[in-house]
Write a protein that holds these residues in place. Sequence first.
Motif, PDB file in Angstrom:
ATOM      1  N   VAL A  86      -1.257  -5.513   3.456  1.00  0.00           N
ATOM      2  CA  VAL A  86      -2.801  -4.935   3.520  1.00  0.00           C
ATOM      3  C   VAL A  86      -3.387  -4.580   4.564  1.00  0.00           C
ATOM      4  O   VAL A  86      -2.879  -5.423   5.520  1.00  0.00           O
ATOM      5  CB  VAL A  86      -4.131  -5.031   2.307  1.00  0.00           C
ATOM      6  CG1 VAL A  86      -3.981  -5.331   0.936  1.00  0.00           C
ATOM      7  CG2 VAL A  86      -4.007  -6.852   2.356  1.00  0.00           C
ATOM      8  N   THR A  87      -3.361  -3.349   5.144  1.00  0.00           N
ATOM      9  CA  THR A  87      -4.366  -2.931   6.087  1.00  0.00           C
ATOM     10  C   THR A  87      -5.644  -3.044   6.128  1.00  0.00           C
ATOM     11  O   THR A  87      -6.456  -1.521   5.860  1.00  0.00           O
ATOM     12  CB  THR A  87      -3.461  -1.776   6.961  1.00  0.00           C
ATOM     13  OG1 THR A  87      -3.404  -0.875   5.833  1.00  0.00           O
ATOM     14  CG2 THR A  87      -2.294  -2.570   7.366  1.00  0.00           C
TER      15      THR A  87
ATOM     16  N   GLN B   9      -6.690   1.119   6.888  1.00  0.00           N
ATOM     17  CA  GLN B   9      -5.650   1.350   5.769  1.00  0.00           C
ATOM     18  C   GLN B   9      -4.469   2.427   6.961  1.00  0.00           C
ATOM     19  O   GLN B   9      -5.049   3.483   7.629  1.00  0.00           O
ATOM     20  CB  GLN B   9      -6.385   2.063   4.679  1.00  0.00           C
ATOM     21  CG  GLN B   9      -4.866   1.762   3.609  1.00  0.00           C
ATOM     22  CD  GLN B   9      -4.171   2.642   3.541  1.00  0.00           C
ATOM     23  OE1 GLN B   9      -4.522   4.036   4.202  1.00  0.00           O
ATOM     24  NE2 GLN B   9      -2.829   2.298   3.635  1.00  0.00           N
TER      25      GLN B   9
ATOM     26  N   GLY C  24     -10.162   0.995  -0.835  1.00  0.00           N
ATOM     27  CA  GLY C  24      -8.875   0.750  -0.262  1.00  0.00           C
ATOM     28  C   GLY C  24      -7.007   0.228  -1.302  1.00  0.00           C
ATOM     29  O   GLY C  24      -7.121   1.221  -2.049  1.00  0.00           O
TER      30      GLY C  24
ATOM     31  N   ILE D 155      -3.674   3.734  -3.289  1.00  0.00           N
ATOM     32  CA  ILE D 155      -5.187   3.366  -2.517  1.00  0.00           C
ATOM     33  C   ILE D 155      -5.681   4.451  -3.046  1.00  0.00           C
ATOM     34  O   ILE D 155      -5.281   5.554  -3.298  1.00  0.00           O
ATOM     35  CB  ILE D 155      -4.263   3.968  -0.905  1.00  0.00           C
ATOM     36  CG1 ILE D 155      -3.230   3.642  -0.627  1.00  0.00           C
ATOM     37  CG2 ILE D 155      -5.526   3.443  -0.313  1.00  0.00           C
ATOM     38  CD1 ILE D 155      -3.872   1.402  -0.442  1.00  0.00           C
TER      39      ILE D 155
ATOM     40  N   GLU E 267       0.950  -0.868  -0.355  1.00  0.00           N
ATOM     41  CA  GLU E 267      -0.201   0.307   0.073  1.00  0.00           C
ATOM     42  C   GLU E 267       0.712   1.114  -0.529  1.00  0.00           C
ATOM     43  O   GLU E 267       2.496   1.147   0.434  1.00  0.00           O
ATOM     44  CB  GLU E 267      -0.956  -0.239   1.069  1.00  0.00           C
ATOM     45  CG  GLU E 267      -1.856  -0.921   1.280  1.00  0.00           C
ATOM     46  CD  GLU E 267      -2.477  -1.320   2.835  1.00  0.00           C
ATOM     47  OE1 GLU E 267      -4.305  -1.808   2.757  1.00  0.00           O
ATOM     48  OE2 GLU E 267      -2.000  -1.251   3.758  1.00  0.00           O
TER      49      GLU E 267
ATOM     50  N   GLY F  49       1.536   3.112   3.607  1.00  0.00           N
ATOM     51  CA  GLY F  49       1.123   2.629   3.542  1.00  0.00           C
ATOM     52  C   GLY F  49       1.938   2.312   5.056  1.00  0.00           C
ATOM     53  O   GLY F  49       3.362   3.096   5.161  1.00  0.00           O
TER      54      GLY F  49
ATOM     55  N   MET G  76     -11.641  -1.637   3.442  1.00  0.00           N
ATOM     56  CA  MET G  76     -10.904  -1.717   2.261  1.00  0.00           C
ATOM     57  C   MET G  76     -12.181  -1.860   2.030  1.00  0.00           C
ATOM     58  O   MET G  76     -13.521  -2.392   2.804  1.00  0.00           O
ATOM     59  CB  MET G  76      -9.945  -2.682   2.060  1.00  0.00           C
ATOM     60  CG  MET G  76     -10.215  -3.568   0.647  1.00  0.00           C
ATOM     61  SD  MET G  76      -8.995  -4.325   0.858  1.00  0.00           S
ATOM     62  CE  MET G  76      -7.722  -4.295   0.516  1.00  0.00           C
TER      63      MET G  76
END
Length: 496
Positions: A270-271, A275, A252, A248, A225, A228, A282
């Motif tokens: 990914v988070t 995010q 997401g 992003i 990301e 990120g 997301m």
Amino acid sequence: MKTNAGALLSSIRIDRAADRKISVQLYLRLKDILLSGGVNPGERLPATRTLAKEIGVSRTTVIDAIDRLTAEGLLDARVGAGTFVSQALAGRPASPAAPRPAAGESHAPSLSQAAADARERFAPRAWLPHKSQAFITALPALDLFPMAHWARLSARHWRAGRDDVMGYGHPSGHQGLREAIATHLNAARGIRCDPDQLFVVAGAQQAFFLISTLLLNPGERVWFENPGAIGARNAFVAGGAEIVPVDIDAEGLSVVDGLRKAPAFRLAFVTPSHQQPLGQVMSLRRRLALLQAADEADALIVEDDYDGEFYYGNQPQPSLKSIDTRDRVIYVGTFSKSLFPSLRLGFILVPRNLVGALAEVSAYWLSGVPTATQAIVADFMNEGLFATHIRLMRRAYKARHDALLEAAASLRPHIDIRPTSSGFHTVGFLPAAADEDRIVAGAREKGIIVAPLSRYSATASGRKGLVLGFGGVTPDDIRRGVRKLADLPELARPLV
């Protein structure tokens, strides 16, 4: 019975081949330790018999050296109590350290190629704080932690058998905690798993390093990301991975952007629940697209659910792992946000086909997280205290989130602080002409900590902003912090 045998002075060495008398050597070495701050004023020295035995000299030699230092006022002999470092040394600056070698005399040891390459590619991490203040992003609400319950559980385990709490822990983690985590993930995050799929580690950062070690070869591509999480990116960089910054958007991570840049990828990080750092959740459509892309590329996904328990109001989106039907997702959780950071406690949930490999890697390299700590957390969860704490924190973070949004209305249009539906940080976007670094530096001078959005970006994202944590500070402190931000010249002058 005396329980304090005095300072350890095992650095003293006697050269019996030297011309200088042993008593003089001992006197000079003790004097050097006293004047250089090697022992603290008021600290008790060992008894003369103890010191003589530890150094390997006669007691008479020790007494002679002690008497000389006492006569000089560096030691204080108290009848029936022992010999102590004189309080006259309090406040005295320690003797300077040995001078550095002149240029050309010494140089740093060479690093491995991997370390040298990784160091150039590491993203700078913010100093990890230990004290709450506006607007630090890394700390939960320490002021609301149920310390009395924790102390009770701690006392219970530290009164248990010494083998249970003082030996090496199992490399994969305490079985009771693994079972408690499995139960929690099923009930709270919709994830069904067996305890043997869970590995307890020393925080999420160690989890990322283990994943990198287990799965990545140098040069393999990792969707990441952009912007990120810095720590995870550094872990993959250290393993030699090629980071592929993926855009992003409102839903997401952009799977379309990832496939355009690197259709053959090994991992995606990914988070999805919140995010890091932009804060959005997301979408389900995007989660399903990411799972399909990983399946087609024969890749794995690392889901960092660092604060997924803290959502506001409506039911949250399911965790990515809970809708993974092809065992593509490695789920990483941490207690640093849900409890407190100094626990250094996290966990990895791996697909069944990776259990054996990670168990071997853990057994080769890890000695396990302290057993007592794991047992305390297991009891904290099993007795319902963890669930109660999470519910309390959701309400507290919602109140602090709302306090920030209400106070931040005064910062418009200089900062556009966005609402978030989970976690305890959000982002405030700045105008394109704003100087992030000047704002961050000015805020620090006023005792306010904000992080520039650019710090989280592997490549320029085209957006400027500040990442603001609100979980670790009270609503009153949030309002005071906003007023200080509003006083910054960069945020007070009219926009052009």
